[in-house]
Design a protein around this motif. Structure first.
Motif, PDB file in Angstrom:
ATOM      1  N   GLY A  26       0.835  -1.214   0.000  1.00  0.00           N
ATOM      2  CA  GLY A  26       0.000   0.000   0.000  1.00  0.00           C
ATOM      3  C   GLY A  26       0.860   1.250   0.000  1.00  0.00           C
ATOM      4  N   LEU A  27       0.223   2.411   0.049  1.00  0.00           N
ATOM      5  CA  LEU A  27       0.973   3.672   0.083  1.00  0.00           C
ATOM      6  C   LEU A  27       1.510   3.878   1.497  1.00  0.00           C
ATOM      7  N   PRO A  28       2.800   4.097   1.650  1.00  0.00           N
ATOM      8  CA  PRO A  28       3.332   4.316   2.998  1.00  0.00           C
ATOM      9  C   PRO A  28       2.867   5.642   3.589  1.00  0.00           C
ATOM     10  N   GLU A  29       2.634   5.652   4.913  1.00  0.00           N
ATOM     11  CA  GLU A  29       2.215   6.897   5.584  1.00  0.00           C
ATOM     12  C   GLU A  29       3.361   7.896   5.634  1.00  0.00           C
TER      13      GLU A  29
ATOM     14  N   PRO B 260      -2.620  24.973  -0.012  1.00  0.00           N
ATOM     15  CA  PRO B 260      -2.571  24.161   1.213  1.00  0.00           C
ATOM     16  C   PRO B 260      -3.032  24.931   2.456  1.00  0.00           C
ATOM     17  N   LEU B 261      -2.673  26.226   2.516  1.00  0.00           N
ATOM     18  CA  LEU B 261      -3.078  27.033   3.667  1.00  0.00           C
ATOM     19  C   LEU B 261      -4.587  27.267   3.652  1.00  0.00           C
ATOM     20  N   ARG B 262      -5.125  27.502   2.445  1.00  0.00           N
ATOM     21  CA  ARG B 262      -6.576  27.670   2.328  1.00  0.00           C
ATOM     22  C   ARG B 262      -7.283  26.397   2.801  1.00  0.00           C
ATOM     23  N   ASP B 263      -6.738  25.242   2.411  1.00  0.00           N
ATOM     24  CA  ASP B 263      -7.309  23.951   2.825  1.00  0.00           C
ATOM     25  C   ASP B 263      -7.261  23.789   4.346  1.00  0.00           C
ATOM     26  N   GLU B 264      -6.120  24.195   4.948  1.00  0.00           N
ATOM     27  CA  GLU B 264      -5.976  24.093   6.408  1.00  0.00           C
ATOM     28  C   GLU B 264      -7.059  24.902   7.109  1.00  0.00           C
ATOM     29  N   LEU B 265      -7.264  26.134   6.636  1.00  0.00           N
ATOM     30  CA  LEU B 265      -8.248  27.013   7.276  1.00  0.00           C
ATOM     31  C   LEU B 265      -9.659  26.463   7.069  1.00  0.00           C
ATOM     32  N   ALA B 266      -9.893  25.953   5.856  1.00  0.00           N
ATOM     33  CA  ALA B 266     -11.215  25.402   5.560  1.00  0.00           C
ATOM     34  C   ALA B 266     -11.488  24.179   6.437  1.00  0.00           C
TER      35      ALA B 266
ATOM     36  N   GLY C 289       6.729  21.988   3.657  1.00  0.00           N
ATOM     37  CA  GLY C 289       5.281  21.835   3.563  1.00  0.00           C
ATOM     38  C   GLY C 289       4.783  21.657   2.132  1.00  0.00           C
ATOM     39  N   GLU C 290       5.707  21.671   1.167  1.00  0.00           N
ATOM     40  CA  GLU C 290       5.324  21.506  -0.244  1.00  0.00           C
ATOM     41  C   GLU C 290       4.656  20.147  -0.455  1.00  0.00           C
TER      42      GLU C 290
ATOM     43  N   THR D  21       5.013  13.051   4.475  1.00  0.00           N
ATOM     44  CA  THR D  21       3.843  12.454   5.116  1.00  0.00           C
ATOM     45  C   THR D  21       2.706  12.408   4.101  1.00  0.00           C
ATOM     46  N   LEU D  22       2.040  11.273   4.047  1.00  0.00           N
ATOM     47  CA  LEU D  22       0.923  11.104   3.116  1.00  0.00           C
ATOM     48  C   LEU D  22      -0.234  12.014   3.532  1.00  0.00           C
ATOM     49  N   VAL D  23      -0.678  12.898   2.636  1.00  0.00           N
ATOM     50  CA  VAL D  23      -1.789  13.783   2.983  1.00  0.00           C
ATOM     51  C   VAL D  23      -3.038  13.502   2.142  1.00  0.00           C
ATOM     52  N   ASN D  24      -2.838  12.933   0.954  1.00  0.00           N
ATOM     53  CA  ASN D  24      -3.990  12.647   0.097  1.00  0.00           C
ATOM     54  C   ASN D  24      -3.743  11.334  -0.661  1.00  0.00           C
ATOM     55  N   PRO D  25      -4.201  10.208  -0.067  1.00  0.00           N
ATOM     56  CA  PRO D  25      -3.913   8.907  -0.683  1.00  0.00           C
ATOM     57  C   PRO D  25      -4.470   8.799  -2.107  1.00  0.00           C
ATOM     58  N   ALA D  26      -5.655   9.357  -2.351  1.00  0.00           N
ATOM     59  CA  ALA D  26      -6.268   9.229  -3.684  1.00  0.00           C
ATOM     60  C   ALA D  26      -5.378   9.851  -4.752  1.00  0.00           C
ATOM     61  N   ALA D  27      -4.749  10.952  -4.422  1.00  0.00           N
ATOM     62  CA  ALA D  27      -3.893  11.650  -5.394  1.00  0.00           C
ATOM     63  C   ALA D  27      -2.416  11.264  -5.238  1.00  0.00           C
ATOM     64  N   LYS D  28      -2.127  10.317  -4.333  1.00  0.00           N
ATOM     65  CA  LYS D  28      -0.743   9.935  -4.008  1.00  0.00           C
ATOM     66  C   LYS D  28       0.090  11.180  -3.691  1.00  0.00           C
ATOM     67  N   GLU D  29      -0.468  12.006  -2.808  1.00  0.00           N
ATOM     68  CA  GLU D  29       0.152  13.296  -2.516  1.00  0.00           C
ATOM     69  C   GLU D  29       0.798  13.267  -1.128  1.00  0.00           C
TER      70      GLU D  29
END
Lengths: 140, 311
Positions: free
Chosen positions: A91-94, B200-206, A135-136, A120-128
């Protein structure tokens, strides 16, 4: 049809997306471990229509995090005595450390090359994934 | 007192590294320092603060240095990063570990995002982030929140309008993250299309359910705003000078526009100002940006004292 003998002790990487087998082979360094390895490509599959497979004799340490990143749908079958002893779906790693570079040119890791960013995995559907330093968000 | 003690030895990288109680404890200490500065004039005697600024910022550096000097401590400063070891190719991790051998506390400004986090990871002494690229500037947030608390008497139930460069302005990002933790906060985000807050910041606030309205003009927001936070469109954040020149003068606070602001609203600005606030606005009692700079020094004094554990 081309046939490869069943293996007695080893690992079968199954359900690799068709066309990705060579990359998985290279990324895992399977050609450099002195193992007998068979890479099968475009194997007919009821689930995927076509799939790639890799059969490995012996049980090398596999980087399941890397495998999950390459293709989270892969099944890792551990074979003992000619039968499947254990199945693992990576699976996708966390969290991922050291495998992804941050693409943000303003990220500190772009100039301080000795630092491996953790993602860190933030959006599994988009593999993001999100870079722990800047923070990018990065899609893998 | 408990929350101050909890800060001892800790780095401050992001505005959200501190809890609301810790914020309040720092504000209370800053207030106490501001009421009676001589009482704290010896608090940091024998301590050394190093300021490492890898990009120009006279104002923030002076604020930190003044804060340390007013606490009776001493300051080491890299005068010009271009002539320092950085120019010889030394890594940030090595610079930090070297300076940590000389100082009790490091204040870092760096053009790259995440630099302070890296520094805090390698440093055996606390690191305070004085700005890392377009990302965070937590002591500016402390300054801003403390200013709002001082003039409005509260940090909850406020309508805050933020105007200017919301995309690259790190003070804005830190401010929004700092304020979103208080109940009853509502944002008006005023910027040209090109400089809207990052997604991403907009998403955080939302995700936090913060009421947020993005708008290209300030007029509609002013009659409802308790706080108007103006920012500079910074030249160094643009790759292209034409874009900078086109957007720079987009949002200017004039006396006419100020007339639309609530009677008890206040105008903040992280300074330095370029053209975004007309000089004629300065005389209005609602323009508190120079008091804000002084309050920033007091809150930095409180932070330094708490991190060094001398209070």
């Amino acid at each position: 049809m081309l046939r490869v003998d069943p293996i007695q002790e080893g690992i079968v990487l199954d359900h690799i997306r068709a066309g990705l087998g060579m990359r998985v082979f290279q990324e895992l360094g399977l050609g450099e471990k002195g193992l007998t390895v068979a890479l099968l490509m475009n194997v007919p599959s009821t689930k995927l229509s076509r799939k790639d497979m890799i059969k490995i004799t012996g049980v090398p340490d596999l980087d399941l995090t890397k495998l999950g990143l390459l293709d989270p749908g892969i099944t890792v079958n551990y074979i003992q005595g000619g039968a499947v002893a254990r199945k693992v779906k990576p699976g996708l790693p966390e969290r991922v450390a050291g495998l992804i570079r941050c693409r943000n040119p303003r990220c500190i890791t772009s100039t301080e090359g000795y630092v491996a960013p953790e993602f860190t995995l933030v959006n599994p559907a988009a593999k993001e994934y999100r870079c722990s330093f800047c923070g990018e968000r990065v899609r893998v | 007192m408990g929350a101050e003690r909890a800060l001892q030895g800790r780095s401050l990288v992001n505005a959200s590294d501190l809890g609301l109680e810790e914020y309040e404890s720092l504000f209370a200490l800053a207030e106490s320092i501001g009421r009676d500065p001589p009482a704290y004039a010896e608090a940091c005697r024998g301590k050394i603060l190093a300021t490492l600024f890898y990009e120009p910022s006279t104002r923030t550096r002076l604020s930190f240095e003044a804060a340390m000097l007013r606490l009776g401590g001493q300051v080491l400063s890299v005068a010009d990063p271009g002539t320092s070891s950085v120019a010889k190719g030394e890594s940030l991790a090595d610079s930090i570990r070297t300076v940590a051998g000389y100082a009790d506390l490091i204040v870092l400004r760096h053009p790259k995002e995440g630099a302070a986090q890296l520094a805090a990871h390698y440093s055996p002494v606390p690191v305070i982030n004085a700005g890392d690229g377009a990302r965070e500037h937590p002591t500016q947030t402390l300054t801003d929140l403390y200013t709002i608390r001082t003039f409005k008497g509260r940090l909850r139930d406020l309508t805050v309008a933020v105007c200017g460069d919301l995309r690259y302005g790190r003070t804005v990002h830190s401010l929004l993250r700092g304020l979103r933790r208080y109940p009853g906060i509502r944002f008006f985000l005023i910027s040209p299309e090109e400089l809207r807050i990052p997604e991403p910041l907009r998403d955080e606030l939302a995700a936090d359910g913060i009421p947020l309205t993005e708008m290209p003009e300030m007029e509609a927001a002013l009659p409802q705003a308790d706080v108007l936070y103006m920012t500079r469109v910074q030249k160094e954040r643009f790759f292209n000078e034409e874009d900078y020149l086109r957007l720079r003068d987009f949002y200017i606070l004039t006396p006419e526009r100020l007339g639309l602001l609530k009677e008890d609203g206040i105008v903040l600005h992280p300074l330095p100002r370029v053209t975004e606030i007309a000089y004629a606005v300065d005389a209005d009692p609602r323009a508190v940006y120079f008091q804000q700079a002084r309050l920033g020094m007091y809150v930095r004094m409180a932070l330094i004292a708490a991190v060094l554990g001398v209070i």
